[in-house]
Design a protein around this motif. Sequence first.
Motif, PDB file in Angstrom:
ATOM      1  N   TRP A 322       0.798  -1.223   0.000  1.00  0.00           N
ATOM      2  CA  TRP A 322       0.000   0.000   0.000  1.00  0.00           C
ATOM      3  C   TRP A 322       0.838   1.284   0.000  1.00  0.00           C
ATOM      4  O   TRP A 322       0.299   2.363  -0.219  1.00  0.00           O
ATOM      5  CB  TRP A 322      -0.937   0.012   1.213  1.00  0.00           C
ATOM      6  N   GLN A 323       2.143   1.175   0.254  1.00  0.00           N
ATOM      7  CA  GLN A 323       2.951   2.396   0.308  1.00  0.00           C
ATOM      8  C   GLN A 323       3.544   2.779  -1.056  1.00  0.00           C
ATOM      9  O   GLN A 323       4.303   3.742  -1.148  1.00  0.00           O
ATOM     10  CB  GLN A 323       4.064   2.262   1.346  1.00  0.00           C
ATOM     11  N   TYR A 324       3.151   2.073  -2.090  1.00  0.00           N
ATOM     12  CA  TYR A 324       3.665   2.348  -3.438  1.00  0.00           C
ATOM     13  C   TYR A 324       2.585   2.972  -4.312  1.00  0.00           C
ATOM     14  O   TYR A 324       1.390   2.737  -4.116  1.00  0.00           O
ATOM     15  CB  TYR A 324       4.231   1.073  -4.057  1.00  0.00           C
ATOM     16  N   GLY A 325       3.025   3.802  -5.259  1.00  0.00           N
ATOM     17  CA  GLY A 325       2.098   4.469  -6.162  1.00  0.00           C
ATOM     18  C   GLY A 325       1.384   5.652  -5.558  1.00  0.00           C
ATOM     19  O   GLY A 325       0.376   6.117  -6.106  1.00  0.00           O
ATOM     20  N   LEU A 326       1.903   6.179  -4.436  1.00  0.00           N
ATOM     21  CA  LEU A 326       1.226   7.276  -3.751  1.00  0.00           C
ATOM     22  C   LEU A 326       1.549   8.647  -4.344  1.00  0.00           C
ATOM     23  O   LEU A 326       0.741   9.572  -4.233  1.00  0.00           O
ATOM     24  CB  LEU A 326       1.608   7.282  -2.269  1.00  0.00           C
ATOM     25  N   PHE A 327       2.721   8.781  -4.974  1.00  0.00           N
ATOM     26  CA  PHE A 327       3.199  10.094  -5.401  1.00  0.00           C
ATOM     27  C   PHE A 327       3.501  10.111  -6.899  1.00  0.00           C
ATOM     28  O   PHE A 327       3.821   9.078  -7.491  1.00  0.00           O
ATOM     29  CB  PHE A 327       4.459  10.485  -4.624  1.00  0.00           C
ATOM     30  N   VAL A 328       3.433  11.311  -7.468  1.00  0.00           N
ATOM     31  CA  VAL A 328       3.794  11.480  -8.876  1.00  0.00           C
ATOM     32  C   VAL A 328       5.274  11.174  -9.059  1.00  0.00           C
ATOM     33  O   VAL A 328       5.671  10.496 -10.012  1.00  0.00           O
ATOM     34  CB  VAL A 328       3.462  12.912  -9.344  1.00  0.00           C
ATOM     35  N   GLU A 329       6.104  11.673  -8.157  1.00  0.00           N
ATOM     36  CA  GLU A 329       7.538  11.369  -8.158  1.00  0.00           C
ATOM     37  C   GLU A 329       7.950  10.927  -6.757  1.00  0.00           C
ATOM     38  O   GLU A 329       7.488  11.497  -5.762  1.00  0.00           O
ATOM     39  CB  GLU A 329       8.363  12.590  -8.585  1.00  0.00           C
ATOM     40  N   ASP A 330       8.819   9.937  -6.676  1.00  0.00           N
ATOM     41  CA  ASP A 330       9.264   9.397  -5.398  1.00  0.00           C
ATOM     42  C   ASP A 330      10.094  10.436  -4.641  1.00  0.00           C
ATOM     43  O   ASP A 330      11.134  10.881  -5.133  1.00  0.00           O
ATOM     44  CB  ASP A 330      10.101   8.139  -5.650  1.00  0.00           C
ATOM     45  N   PRO A 331       9.663  10.841  -3.436  1.00  0.00           N
ATOM     46  CA  PRO A 331      10.446  11.828  -2.674  1.00  0.00           C
ATOM     47  C   PRO A 331      11.557  11.213  -1.832  1.00  0.00           C
ATOM     48  O   PRO A 331      12.218  11.933  -1.087  1.00  0.00           O
ATOM     49  CB  PRO A 331       9.386  12.469  -1.777  1.00  0.00           C
ATOM     50  N   TYR A 332      11.772   9.881  -1.956  1.00  0.00           N
ATOM     51  CA  TYR A 332      12.674   9.188  -1.043  1.00  0.00           C
ATOM     52  C   TYR A 332      13.864   8.551  -1.748  1.00  0.00           C
ATOM     53  O   TYR A 332      14.329   7.470  -1.386  1.00  0.00           O
ATOM     54  CB  TYR A 332      11.902   8.114  -0.264  1.00  0.00           C
ATOM     55  N   THR A 333      14.410   9.228  -2.722  1.00  0.00           N
ATOM     56  CA  THR A 333      15.595   8.725  -3.399  1.00  0.00           C
ATOM     57  C   THR A 333      16.790   8.750  -2.446  1.00  0.00           C
ATOM     58  O   THR A 333      17.065   9.770  -1.802  1.00  0.00           O
ATOM     59  CB  THR A 333      15.905   9.577  -4.640  1.00  0.00           C
ATOM     60  N   VAL A 334      17.481   7.613  -2.344  1.00  0.00           N
ATOM     61  CA  VAL A 334      18.628   7.496  -1.431  1.00  0.00           C
ATOM     62  C   VAL A 334      19.915   7.579  -2.241  1.00  0.00           C
ATOM     63  O   VAL A 334      20.135   6.812  -3.178  1.00  0.00           O
ATOM     64  CB  VAL A 334      18.586   6.160  -0.665  1.00  0.00           C
ATOM     65  N   THR A 335      20.784   8.515  -1.872  1.00  0.00           N
ATOM     66  CA  THR A 335      22.089   8.678  -2.498  1.00  0.00           C
ATOM     67  C   THR A 335      23.146   8.716  -1.402  1.00  0.00           C
ATOM     68  O   THR A 335      23.070   9.565  -0.501  1.00  0.00           O
ATOM     69  CB  THR A 335      22.151   9.972  -3.326  1.00  0.00           C
ATOM     70  N   ASP A 336      24.098   7.795  -1.460  1.00  0.00           N
ATOM     71  CA  ASP A 336      25.144   7.720  -0.432  1.00  0.00           C
ATOM     72  C   ASP A 336      24.558   7.687   0.976  1.00  0.00           C
ATOM     73  O   ASP A 336      25.071   8.339   1.907  1.00  0.00           O
ATOM     74  CB  ASP A 336      26.115   8.898  -0.575  1.00  0.00           C
ATOM     75  N   GLY A 337      23.470   6.944   1.131  1.00  0.00           N
ATOM     76  CA  GLY A 337      22.866   6.791   2.449  1.00  0.00           C
ATOM     77  C   GLY A 337      22.093   7.996   2.942  1.00  0.00           C
ATOM     78  O   GLY A 337      21.740   8.058   4.124  1.00  0.00           O
ATOM     79  N   HIS A 338      21.817   8.945   2.057  1.00  0.00           N
ATOM     80  CA  HIS A 338      21.115  10.167   2.451  1.00  0.00           C
ATOM     81  C   HIS A 338      19.883  10.399   1.573  1.00  0.00           C
ATOM     82  O   HIS A 338      19.862  10.024   0.398  1.00  0.00           O
ATOM     83  CB  HIS A 338      22.037  11.386   2.334  1.00  0.00           C
ATOM     84  N   VAL A 339      18.868  11.031   2.158  1.00  0.00           N
ATOM     85  CA  VAL A 339      17.736  11.562   1.416  1.00  0.00           C
ATOM     86  C   VAL A 339      17.764  13.078   1.571  1.00  0.00           C
ATOM     87  O   VAL A 339      18.460  13.602   2.446  1.00  0.00           O
ATOM     88  CB  VAL A 339      16.399  10.987   1.917  1.00  0.00           C
ATOM     89  N   THR A 340      17.007  13.784   0.732  1.00  0.00           N
ATOM     90  CA  THR A 340      17.117  15.241   0.693  1.00  0.00           C
ATOM     91  C   THR A 340      15.757  15.911   0.806  1.00  0.00           C
ATOM     92  O   THR A 340      14.806  15.532   0.109  1.00  0.00           O
ATOM     93  CB  THR A 340      17.797  15.704  -0.601  1.00  0.00           C
ATOM     94  N   VAL A 341      15.677  16.909   1.675  1.00  0.00           N
ATOM     95  CA  VAL A 341      14.540  17.817   1.709  1.00  0.00           C
ATOM     96  C   VAL A 341      14.804  18.898   0.668  1.00  0.00           C
ATOM     97  O   VAL A 341      15.813  19.612   0.748  1.00  0.00           O
ATOM     98  CB  VAL A 341      14.368  18.456   3.098  1.00  0.00           C
ATOM     99  N   THR A 342      13.913  19.018  -0.310  1.00  0.00           N
ATOM    100  CA  THR A 342      14.109  19.998  -1.368  1.00  0.00           C
ATOM    101  C   THR A 342      13.567  21.359  -0.939  1.00  0.00           C
ATOM    102  O   THR A 342      12.946  21.509   0.114  1.00  0.00           O
ATOM    103  CB  THR A 342      13.393  19.550  -2.652  1.00  0.00           C
ATOM    104  N   ASP A 343      13.780  22.353  -1.810  1.00  0.00           N
ATOM    105  CA  ASP A 343      13.261  23.686  -1.523  1.00  0.00           C
ATOM    106  C   ASP A 343      11.888  23.916  -2.146  1.00  0.00           C
ATOM    107  O   ASP A 343      11.402  25.051  -2.210  1.00  0.00           O
ATOM    108  CB  ASP A 343      14.239  24.761  -1.995  1.00  0.00           C
ATOM    109  N   ALA A 344      11.214  22.842  -2.594  1.00  0.00           N
ATOM    110  CA  ALA A 344       9.870  22.977  -3.152  1.00  0.00           C
ATOM    111  C   ALA A 344       8.913  23.467  -2.071  1.00  0.00           C
ATOM    112  O   ALA A 344       9.051  23.116  -0.897  1.00  0.00           O
ATOM    113  CB  ALA A 344       9.404  21.635  -3.707  1.00  0.00           C
ATOM    114  N   PRO A 345       7.918  24.253  -2.426  1.00  0.00           N
ATOM    115  CA  PRO A 345       6.985  24.782  -1.418  1.00  0.00           C
ATOM    116  C   PRO A 345       6.207  23.668  -0.722  1.00  0.00           C
ATOM    117  O   PRO A 345       5.944  22.605  -1.295  1.00  0.00           O
ATOM    118  CB  PRO A 345       6.048  25.671  -2.236  1.00  0.00           C
ATOM    119  N   GLY A 346       5.820  23.932   0.515  1.00  0.00           N
ATOM    120  CA  GLY A 346       5.042  22.966   1.277  1.00  0.00           C
ATOM    121  C   GLY A 346       5.858  21.730   1.580  1.00  0.00           C
ATOM    122  O   GLY A 346       7.046  21.803   1.910  1.00  0.00           O
ATOM    123  N   TRP A 347       5.218  20.567   1.460  1.00  0.00           N
ATOM    124  CA  TRP A 347       5.914  19.308   1.721  1.00  0.00           C
ATOM    125  C   TRP A 347       6.794  18.884   0.552  1.00  0.00           C
ATOM    126  O   TRP A 347       7.648  18.021   0.700  1.00  0.00           O
ATOM    127  CB  TRP A 347       4.928  18.198   2.044  1.00  0.00           C
TER     128      TRP A 347
END
Length: 368
Positions: A322-347
């Motif tokens: 159930w946790q798949y297909g929720l978003f237009v683009e995946d916000p949880y891309t992992v690079t070198d063990g890190h994820v990133t909070v972007t500067d997009a408005p809101g969430w």
Amino acid sequence: MNIARIETFSTEFVCFVRVTTDAGAEGWGQVAPYYADITATVLHRQVAPYVLGRDAFDIDALVDDVPRREHKFPGSYIARAIGGLDTALWDLRGKLEDKPVCALIGGSPGPLRAYASSMKRDITPDDEADRLKGLADAHGFDAFKFRVGAECGQDIDEWPGRTEAIVPAVRRGLGDGATLLVDGNSGFSPGRAIEVGHLLEDHGVVHFEEPCPYWEYEQTKQVTDALSLDVTGGEQDCSLVDWRRMTKEHIVNVIQPDVCYVGGLTRALRVAAMGAAEELPCTPHSANLSMVTLFTMHYLRAIPNAGPYLELSIEREDYYPWQYGLFVEDPYTVTDGHVTVTDAPGWGAEVSPAWLEQADYAKSEIAS
């Protein structure tokens, strides 16, 4: 700018919330997962009547007023429903101000170290070690959490000897450089938890989560006082009164509020502040890839007592379909063990229109 409409899009596991103002501005949030369709009903019946027509920017007053109005229902479902409203209002404000939510609460976009969080107990020690090693190789994770005991197991292991086998197996498989965390899921009595805790200490595990039934604070405190590693907890707790006790009495060494379970970002910020006043780090619970992990990412980029990592689920479609297909683009891309909070408005994420199409829909609005 007042709240004119609250809409829910729900399944059994996920419920997204859209709040629209009388000026047409929109924000998206989410109630806590699991029986989310029931929480959607609570939101419309026991939250919406008290907030429709009120100032969409007065989030603190709204999240305080609803529990007072519904004082006969002080538990989890009200908190979960309030969280859906709260998180949608923070998104709305971020979009109106063209800022990410983390910036609204004193933080900034940027990377977060993630730990790979395993939910499985039906896996052998060697297979779990191999799985975690594969994630280290593929995505650069250097911190990992795995399960011991059995969920609310009353000292009975998932199968005999599994706990004693999995701890050294994971350490061998990942090497001395890996940071290891363990979750007991309320599985042990204090005596057995302390025994397991010494095993963890012997293998360099740094984090022992929810060793005893989470509602038995005195039991957890015995374990905290007996061990040198961090005893952690709080994911299930939704009462701010309980949180005051937990922090003041140092029931745990590290607090773990869940933004959705506790009732939204506003209440989670208050919990973090309670922890900060007692010099307790905050490493929130965010054990699935719905919006809760996104909320937590913004939260960690802003609070002063943020722990060293973000919990990131590693379970795939076979475990959490159930946790798949929720978003237009995946916000949880992992690079070198890190994820990133972007500067997009809101969430900074857009819910999938295709997912919304198949969800159950309900709305509450001001009568025209």
